[in-house]
Design a protein around this motif. Structure first.
Motif, mmCIF file in Angstrom:
data_model
loop_
_atom_site.group_PDB
_atom_site.id
_atom_site.type_symbol
_atom_site.label_atom_id
_atom_site.label_comp_id
_atom_site.label_asym_id
_atom_site.label_seq_id
_atom_site.Cartn_x
_atom_site.Cartn_y
_atom_site.Cartn_z
ATOM 1 N N PHE A 127 38.937 38.526 53.901
ATOM 2 C CA PHE A 127 39.649 37.268 53.674
ATOM 3 C C PHE A 127 38.768 36.157 53.112
ATOM 4 C CE2 PHE A 127 41.973 39.515 57.038
ATOM 5 C CZ PHE A 127 43.213 39.609 56.426
ATOM 6 N N THR A 128 37.673 36.526 52.459
ATOM 7 C CA THR A 128 36.879 35.560 51.704
ATOM 8 C C THR A 128 36.485 36.203 50.374
ATOM 9 O OG1 THR A 128 34.725 36.266 52.583
ATOM 10 C CG2 THR A 128 35.937 34.609 53.859
ATOM 11 N N ASP A 129 35.916 35.409 49.504
ATOM 12 C CA ASP A 129 35.463 35.936 48.206
ATOM 13 C C ASP A 129 34.107 36.609 48.372
ATOM 14 O OD1 ASP A 129 35.530 36.487 45.518
ATOM 15 O OD2 ASP A 129 34.730 34.537 44.916
ATOM 16 N N SER A 130 34.073 37.629 49.214
ATOM 17 C CA SER A 130 32.836 38.331 49.554
ATOM 18 C C SER A 130 32.538 39.411 48.525
ATOM 19 C CB SER A 130 32.980 38.976 50.936
ATOM 20 O OG SER A 130 34.047 39.921 50.923
ATOM 21 N N PRO A 131 31.299 39.927 48.474
ATOM 22 C CA PRO A 131 31.001 41.066 47.591
ATOM 23 C C PRO A 131 31.910 42.259 47.872
ATOM 24 C CG PRO A 131 28.963 40.089 48.385
ATOM 25 C CD PRO A 131 30.075 39.413 49.129
ATOM 26 N N PHE A 132 32.269 42.477 49.134
ATOM 27 C CA PHE A 132 33.193 43.554 49.497
ATOM 28 C C PHE A 132 34.540 43.353 48.793
ATOM 29 C CE2 PHE A 132 36.582 45.388 51.959
ATOM 30 C CZ PHE A 132 36.087 46.594 52.445
ATOM 31 N N PHE A 133 35.088 42.137 48.884
ATOM 32 C CA PHE A 133 36.384 41.856 48.269
ATOM 33 C C PHE A 133 36.297 41.953 46.746
ATOM 34 C CE2 PHE A 133 39.530 38.905 46.493
ATOM 35 C CZ PHE A 133 40.689 39.380 47.087
ATOM 36 N N GLN A 134 35.216 41.493 46.157
ATOM 37 C CA GLN A 134 35.051 41.570 44.711
ATOM 38 C C GLN A 134 35.002 43.021 44.234
ATOM 39 O OE1 GLN A 134 31.592 39.222 43.752
ATOM 40 N NE2 GLN A 134 32.504 37.323 44.515
ATOM 41 N N GLU A 135 34.329 43.887 45.000
ATOM 42 C CA GLU A 135 34.278 45.296 44.618
ATOM 43 C C GLU A 135 35.656 45.935 44.735
ATOM 44 O OE1 GLU A 135 31.632 49.325 45.408
ATOM 45 O OE2 GLU A 135 31.331 47.543 46.648
ATOM 46 N N PHE A 136 36.395 45.573 45.788
ATOM 47 C CA PHE A 136 37.754 46.087 45.957
ATOM 48 C C PHE A 136 38.642 45.671 44.783
ATOM 49 C CE2 PHE A 136 42.041 44.771 47.404
ATOM 50 C CZ PHE A 136 42.591 46.038 47.549
ATOM 51 N N VAL A 137 38.553 44.412 44.373
ATOM 52 C CA VAL A 137 39.342 43.921 43.236
ATOM 53 C C VAL A 137 38.993 44.698 41.972
ATOM 54 C CG1 VAL A 137 39.619 41.936 41.704
ATOM 55 C CG2 VAL A 137 39.766 41.626 44.174
ATOM 56 N N HIS A 138 37.696 44.978 41.786
ATOM 57 C CA HIS A 138 37.264 45.721 40.602
ATOM 58 C C HIS A 138 37.818 47.149 40.618
ATOM 59 C CE1 HIS A 138 34.728 47.391 37.457
ATOM 60 N NE2 HIS A 138 34.282 48.292 38.321
ATOM 61 N N LEU A 139 37.749 47.803 41.762
ATOM 62 C CA LEU A 139 38.215 49.192 41.850
ATOM 63 C C LEU A 139 39.719 49.299 41.653
ATOM 64 C CD1 LEU A 139 36.072 50.448 44.851
ATOM 65 C CD2 LEU A 139 35.759 50.980 42.436
ATOM 66 N N ARG A 140 40.470 48.275 42.036
ATOM 67 C CA ARG A 140 41.926 48.294 41.886
ATOM 68 C C ARG A 140 42.373 47.737 40.537
ATOM 69 N NH1 ARG A 140 45.226 50.823 43.015
ATOM 70 N NH2 ARG A 140 46.878 49.497 43.827
ATOM 71 N N ASN A 141 41.424 47.439 39.650
ATOM 72 C CA ASN A 141 41.754 46.898 38.324
ATOM 73 C C ASN A 141 42.652 45.662 38.431
ATOM 74 O OD1 ASN A 141 40.354 48.975 36.929
ATOM 75 N ND2 ASN A 141 42.103 50.349 37.213
ATOM 76 N N THR A 142 42.264 44.772 39.341
ATOM 77 C CA THR A 142 43.015 43.539 39.569
ATOM 78 C C THR A 142 42.290 42.384 38.881
ATOM 79 O OG1 THR A 142 43.758 44.391 41.697
ATOM 80 C CG2 THR A 142 43.961 42.036 41.353
ATOM 81 N N TYR A 143 43.053 41.488 38.295
ATOM 82 C CA TYR A 143 42.445 40.365 37.579
ATOM 83 C C TYR A 143 43.274 39.100 37.799
ATOM 84 C CZ TYR A 143 45.951 41.942 34.143
ATOM 85 O OH TYR A 143 47.121 42.328 33.526
#
Length: 320
Positions: free
Chosen positions: A51-67
């Motif tokens: 629930f923050t803009d953490s490296p974990f969340f950023q990697e998840f967004v990248h893997l799901r092709n979310t922009y």
């Protein structure tokens, strides 16, 4: 500090060290089970990852092709029910063989009053997907139950449900249930894999720390013997004794594989398209198409029969 700001100021962190498995009380879990695992990660860090803009969340967004990701801030004050909220929005890539290839989406996340830093967090997220069939007729709710079960051990239980805004025809409802459930499973499958990888990395670091402590203890012991013991025997005997000490040290504190001494960066392969789901969607879409064609043919036959009946009646009346 971000976690403390996210919850009500009346909440305090408990100093009790919790051990064993905790049973959730005061709330229910939804019917669609997505994640229920224990990870070797601190409970506050799990909340930060999700629930923050953490490296974990950023990697998840990248893997799901979310922009086009936009993360709102948690409200400063809770509402009359003790709930804090925030809004996030993003565009999600879709791997459907039919229909749109992306979906502008938004989430309203609710931090429930049961949340307590250092112990547990309970978050409900209402997700609205745009640009998909029947998008105005339903939305999904995901419940995150994050609980401490031991020192640096957290149970993450994620469940979901599908909410309908109005009555939906049976065949269409089945299609929506299948599509939404599969999408949620794919999404949280990626999250679970990321947490498993992080949990394994931390367990390896703990093992390395134990080996390092053994090494320091042995060095201290060897240093003490060298400082306070006088060499005895011939040079050949002393050389033999040192070799024996070296062999004993290698058996007590082995290095193992080099992965313990050198931190390697783990990688996660991008999530692959769910071919089984795409096939099911194609079959369901084709079934709907066949049903529509069948209804059109039946209507044409009825119109033809009515026309014949009218012609017969007209001919009978003219003969009279």
């Amino acid at each position: 500090m971000e976690i403390e700001d996210a919850v009500n100021n009346n909440y305090v962190t408990s100093g009790t060290q919790l051990t064993g498995h905790l049973t959730c009380t005061g709330h229910e879990h939804f019917d669609i089970h997505l994640i229920d695992e224990v990870f070797h990660i601190n409970v506050d860090e799990v909340f930060t990852c999700l629930f923050t803009d953490s490296p974990f969340f950023q990697e998840f967004v990248h893997l799901r092709n979310t922009y086009d990701v936009s993360l709102g801030e948690w409200s400063h004050e809770p509402d009359e029910n003790g709930v804090k909220t925030r809004l996030i929005s993003y565009t999600l890539s879709i791997n459907y063989s039919l229909g749109p290839k992306c979906s502008p989406s938004s989430e309203t996340q609710h931090l429930l009053p049961e949340s307590q830093p250092g112990t547990c967090f309970l978050v409900d997220a209402d997700c609205y997907n745009g640009g998909v069939p029947y998008a105005d007729d339903f939305f999904t709710t995901v419940r995150y139950c994050i609980r401490k079960v031991g020192e640096n051990k957290t149970r993450l239980h994620v469940s979901g449900r599908i909410n309908y805004k109005k009555h939906i025809w049976g065949l269409v409802k089945t299609f929506i249930d299948k599509t939404a459930s599969t999408g949620l499973a794919t999404n949280f499958g990626v999250i679970a894999n990321l947490f498993r990888r992080e949990s394994e990395r931390r367990k390896r670091e703990n093992r390395c720390s134990v080996n390092s402590q053994k090494l320091n203890v042995h060095k201290s012991f060897s240093s003490s013997r060298k400082s306070y013991s006088k060499p005895k025997g011939s040079v050949k005997e002393r050389v033999s004794q040192r070799s024996q000490w070296r062999n004993n040290f290698n058996s007590v504190a082995p290095y193992g594989d080099n992965s313990c001494m050198t931190r390697r960066k783990a990688t996660v392969q991008p999530a692959q398209a769910d071919t089984t789901y795409s096939s099911t969607t194609d079959v369901l879409a084709m079934s709907i198409f066949v049903v529509v064609i069948f209804l059109v043919v039946v209507n044409l036959l009825l119109f033809y029969q009515i026309a014949l009946l009218e012609a017969t009646v007209a001919k009978f009346v003219s003969n009279r």
